[in-house]
Scaffold this motif. Structure first.
Motif, PDB file in Angstrom:
ATOM      1  N   ASP A 220      -7.891   0.103   4.075  1.00  0.00           N
ATOM      2  CA  ASP A 220      -7.032  -1.063   4.309  1.00  0.00           C
ATOM      3  C   ASP A 220      -5.588  -0.761   3.923  1.00  0.00           C
ATOM      4  OD1 ASP A 220      -9.033  -2.612   5.333  1.00  0.00           O
ATOM      5  OD2 ASP A 220      -9.371  -3.784   3.511  1.00  0.00           O
ATOM      6  N   ASP A 224      -2.245  -0.628   6.537  1.00  0.00           N
ATOM      7  CA  ASP A 224      -1.019  -1.387   6.340  1.00  0.00           C
ATOM      8  C   ASP A 224       0.210  -0.495   6.494  1.00  0.00           C
ATOM      9  OD1 ASP A 224       0.061  -4.144   4.990  1.00  0.00           O
ATOM     10  OD2 ASP A 224       1.240  -2.430   4.306  1.00  0.00           O
ATOM     11  N   LYS A 328      -6.145  -2.591  -6.587  1.00  0.00           N
ATOM     12  CA  LYS A 328      -6.056  -3.570  -7.671  1.00  0.00           C
ATOM     13  C   LYS A 328      -6.819  -3.088  -8.900  1.00  0.00           C
ATOM     14  CE  LYS A 328      -5.287  -7.492  -4.592  1.00  0.00           C
ATOM     15  NZ  LYS A 328      -5.842  -8.725  -3.987  1.00  0.00           N
ATOM     16  N   LYS A 357       6.899  -4.811  -4.496  1.00  0.00           N
ATOM     17  CA  LYS A 357       5.732  -5.257  -3.736  1.00  0.00           C
ATOM     18  C   LYS A 357       4.789  -4.066  -3.616  1.00  0.00           C
ATOM     19  CE  LYS A 357       5.900  -5.797   0.773  1.00  0.00           C
ATOM     20  NZ  LYS A 357       6.206  -6.350   2.129  1.00  0.00           N
ATOM     21  N   THR A 360      -1.710  -3.260  -1.742  1.00  0.00           N
ATOM     22  CA  THR A 360      -3.051  -3.191  -2.326  1.00  0.00           C
ATOM     23  C   THR A 360      -4.150  -3.360  -1.273  1.00  0.00           C
ATOM     24  OG1 THR A 360      -2.897  -5.556  -2.845  1.00  0.00           O
ATOM     25  CG2 THR A 360      -2.301  -4.002  -4.589  1.00  0.00           C
ATOM     26  N   GLY A 361      -3.769  -3.519  -0.020  1.00  0.00           N
ATOM     27  CA  GLY A 361      -4.733  -3.666   1.068  1.00  0.00           C
ATOM     28  C   GLY A 361      -3.979  -3.888   2.365  1.00  0.00           C
ATOM     29  N   ARG A 363      -2.037  -5.892   4.713  1.00  0.00           N
ATOM     30  CA  ARG A 363      -1.249  -7.119   4.568  1.00  0.00           C
ATOM     31  C   ARG A 363      -1.620  -7.865   3.286  1.00  0.00           C
ATOM     32  NH1 ARG A 363      -1.370  -9.168  10.931  1.00  0.00           N
ATOM     33  NH2 ARG A 363      -0.422  -7.280  11.784  1.00  0.00           N
ATOM     34  N   ASP A 364      -1.911  -7.096   2.283  1.00  0.00           N
ATOM     35  CA  ASP A 364      -2.280  -7.636   0.970  1.00  0.00           C
ATOM     36  C   ASP A 364      -1.380  -6.964  -0.065  1.00  0.00           C
ATOM     37  OD1 ASP A 364      -3.518  -8.920  -1.101  1.00  0.00           O
ATOM     38  OD2 ASP A 364      -5.258  -7.584  -1.154  1.00  0.00           O
ATOM     39  N   TYR A 365      -0.622  -7.768  -0.817  1.00  0.00           N
ATOM     40  CA  TYR A 365       0.364  -7.212  -1.742  1.00  0.00           C
ATOM     41  C   TYR A 365       0.339  -7.978  -3.060  1.00  0.00           C
ATOM     42  CZ  TYR A 365       1.986  -6.188   2.998  1.00  0.00           C
ATOM     43  OH  TYR A 365       2.035  -5.827   4.316  1.00  0.00           O
ATOM     44  N   VAL A 366       0.743  -7.303  -4.106  1.00  0.00           N
ATOM     45  CA  VAL A 366       0.980  -7.968  -5.380  1.00  0.00           C
ATOM     46  C   VAL A 366       2.353  -7.546  -5.882  1.00  0.00           C
ATOM     47  CG1 VAL A 366      -1.476  -8.051  -5.964  1.00  0.00           C
ATOM     48  CG2 VAL A 366      -0.082  -6.141  -6.777  1.00  0.00           C
TER      49      VAL A 366
END
Length: 378
Positions: A220, A224, A328, A357, A360-361, A363-366
């Motif tokens: 994933d 991205d 994560k 940013k 982490t996947g 379209r997944d961000y922290v």
């Protein structure tokens, strides 16, 4: 008031192989120099000792001759006592002989600049007889006996000089097989423990070993990054998370080196610092992007195993063009500690702090902070 007795040892060859892509310096120092590597261990120790200059009248430095310590300490104005003389300064035997002499001097702390190989050499003599602290100057910094940066190492010494209560703890001395390392295999081994100041803000954790096993998460993350690629120049840093991107592109990857791609095609493999500067020279700033990941357990994103990413290069790349990849799981393992940069340029390290940013996947961000504790709190 009793003056603090500080032992200082520098491995002049530490870190030589990093900028030229040799993944270390053990046994390849001459090759590294021939490729244009510039010794930086002196500079790293200077950054640490600069922190304690305000306490110069409270410290005596016991060291070895020439580039193993005396030259730098004299230049900085410290009172020194040379107890070991060498004309070579190129072998582990020099380090061990020097440390043997220093052990006879009733030191309060031994401060040394090097990498994991240097830590092993010192452990062979010191074991747990004396508190030590490493100034990170090598390519491999897996051991828990080092400050997170040279400046952080200096801060710990300054705390001791000011009489602060600093506890001591045992920390692992680790090293890897450099021959296997250059072939893309990490074989870490624990050699023992040395006593270090227990200051968790400034002393690095031992690197987590092993590869990420959650292949779906890595896929994933790769998807991205690949979605964002067009005709820009992508500098792909080292590590298994970045390797997942290369694998999904079907490109041979240098797991422990730096590769460069454009239009999803490999244009340069296992490059050196100078090669990266040449490759990016004719690109506009907006067209150069950097993809990196963190070292599990430590949190370093620059300055550990990727010295090819020189300060000169990083200054060319806008912060928004730096992509940090991490699962994560790796971020949670830091237990809230920030990500760390140790580029070799303290001013650049300050400029790189802030929230990033993290991919982490897909379209997944922290949002996660880059904030060297030694720079933020002082």
């Amino acid at each position: 008031m009793k003056r603090f007795r500080l032992g200082v040892i520098i491995n002049p060859l530490a870190g030589l192989g990093g900028s030229v892509g040799l993944k270390g310096s053990d046994g390849v120092a001459l090759e590294a120099i021939a490729k244009g590597a510039i010794p930086k261990a002196q500079l790293r120790m200077e950054q640490a000792l600069a922190v304690i200059l305000p306490f110069i009248n409270n410290v005596d430095i016991i060291t070895a001759s020439g580039d193993m310590g005396a030259n730098l300490c004299h230049q900085m104005g410290f009172t020194t006592n040379e107890v070991y003389y060498s004309e070579t300064t190129t072998s582990l035997q020099d380090t061990q002989n020097a440390v043997t002499c220093l052990l006879e001097q009733q030191l309060d702390l031994l401060l040394f600049a090097g990498g994991d190989g240097t830590a092993r050499d010192i452990y062979a003599v010191v074991e747990d007889k004396l508190p030590v602290l490493g100034v990170p100057a090598g390519v491999k910094i897996h051991s828990g006996v080092y400050g997170i940066t040279p400046h952080a190492s200096g801060l710990v010494v300054s705390m001791l000089l000011q009489g602060e209560l600093v506890s001591l703890m045992s920390a692992d001395v680790m090293d890897i097989d450099e021959v296997a390392f250059r072939q893309g295999t990490v074989r870490a081994k624990r050699f023992g423990e040395m006593i270090v100041p227990a200051e968790p803000r400034y002393i690095q954790a031992v690197k987590m070993g092993g590869k990420e096993v959650d292949e779906l998460v890595l896929a994933d993350i790769a998807a991205d990054i690949i979605e964002s690629m067009d005709d820009e120049l992508f500098i792909m840093g080292s590590g298994s998370t970045v390797a997942a991107v290369m694998e999904d592109l079907g490109i041979d990857n240098t797991l422990l080196g730096v590769d460069v791609i454009q239009d999803k095609t490999l244009i340069a493999q296992d490059v050196s610092a100078n090669q990266l500067l040449e490759l990016t020279e004719n690109f506009s700033l907006e067209k150069v992007k950097l993809v990196i990941t963190l070292i599990g357990g430590q949190g370093h994103i620059l300055g550990r195993g990727n010295q090819q990413l020189s300060p000169e290069l990083i200054k060319r790349i806008p912060k928004d063009n730096i992509f940090i990849l991490a699962t994560k799981t790796k971020l949670k393992a830091l237990e809230g500690r920030p990500l760390i940069v140790d580029s070799g340029d303290p001013e650049l390290d300050k400029a790189l702090t802030g929230y990033y940013k993290i991919v982490t996947g897909f379209r997944d961000y922290v949002m996660y902070q880059v904030a060297n504790p030694d720079l933020v709190e002082n």
